[in-house]
Design an enzyme around this catalytic site. Sequence first.
Site: not given
Length: 346
Positions: A35, A39, A43, A46, A68, A70, A73
Site C-alpha cells: 500500500t 503505521c 494502528c 486491518r 507515506r 497512514c 493512525c
Amino acid sequence: MTQQTTLIDPDLAWQAVQARDRSFDGRFVTGVLTTGIYCRPSCAARHPKRGNVRFFASGHEARDAGLRPCKRCKPDDVSRDEAAVAEAVALIEAAEEAPKLDQVAARVGYSPTHFLRVFRRATGVTPAAYARALRAERAERALDTEDRVTDAIYEAGYSGPGRFYAETGKRLGMTPSAWRKGGEGVTIHWAIAETSLGDMLVAATERGICRLSFDEDEAALRERFPKAEIVPANGEMADLVARTVAAVDDPARPHGLSLDVRGTAFQEAVWRELTRIPPGETRTYAQIAAAVGKPRAVRAAGSANGANAVAVLIPCHRVIRSDGSLGGYAYGLKRKEALLERERGR
C-alpha cells in the site's frame, strides 16, 4: 534483508503489531509495501500479510524508503497518550507541591487507574515517583547553590527537613550535606582488575558500585569525587571485584550487583531503559528517547547515555545510531563491539 531490519527484532515487532500494543508506539513504525504506507504498531487498520511488512526505526526512515504516513493512525503526530503524558509532566514540573494522581488524571482527561498505566508505560515510573525524582533533582541543584542545607530544603519544595532527609538520603547515596560538599565524608574504595577487555577500575561506596570504567586510575577517580575519601580496596571488596570481572566476561548474565549512581530524573529514566534492553539486542538513541516518553529528546538521550558512570552493568553499549553503526563509546568501539558479540554468543 536491509540494514534496518537488523536493528529491530522482526518477530517481536510483528507480535506487537498483531496485538496492537501501544507500548511499542514510538519505538518503530510498520511499513506496508503493497500500500506504500507506514503505521504505528497500534494502528487499528486491518493487518497486512507478514510478507508485505517491513519495520523501520522511525517515520523518517520509512519516508526515505518511499512510504507515506497512514492517515488513520497518523504515526508522525503525537498520540493522545503521548500528549497526555507531556501535559502531566509539565503540570508536575510547574507545581510547587506534587499533585495527586486523581488531579493529574482529571487534568488530562483520563481515569486515575488508566492514566497510571499510560504514564508508567511512557516513562517507566509512576507520576508520584517522577515527582519525587524531580524534587530530588532540584534538591541537588539547591545544595550546590545554597549556603545552608536548610535553605536548600525549602528551595527544592520540601515541607520540612524530615521528608527531605528521608527521600534524598536514599537517592543520593550519601547525606545531603555531603552531597553539597562534593562527597565530603564519603568513603570510596577502589581497585583495578585485569579483565579480558583490559584494565578495569571498580569503585564502590558502602551502598554499591559508583564507578566502573576502563583505562582509568586513582587520579581519575579523585577528579570525579574530589571531596570523598578515596582509599585502596581491602579484602572485603575481593568478591565484588570478582563478580564485576565476571560481568565483563559474560555481560548477558544478570549480575545482581548493587549500584550507587545518581543523575537527573531524565538520566535515571534513560539508565533504567538501558537495563531493559535484552542482552544481544540494541536500541537507537531515538528509540530510547521514545521509550522514556521524550521522543524529541534524542540528543539528550545520547548525553544521558554518555553520562553513565557504571559501564557494562548499566549497558550503554547496547545503544547504537539509527543508521546501524555503533556510534560512540567512552572506552573504544572495539570494546563495545566485543561486549555485543559476547551477548550474542559469537
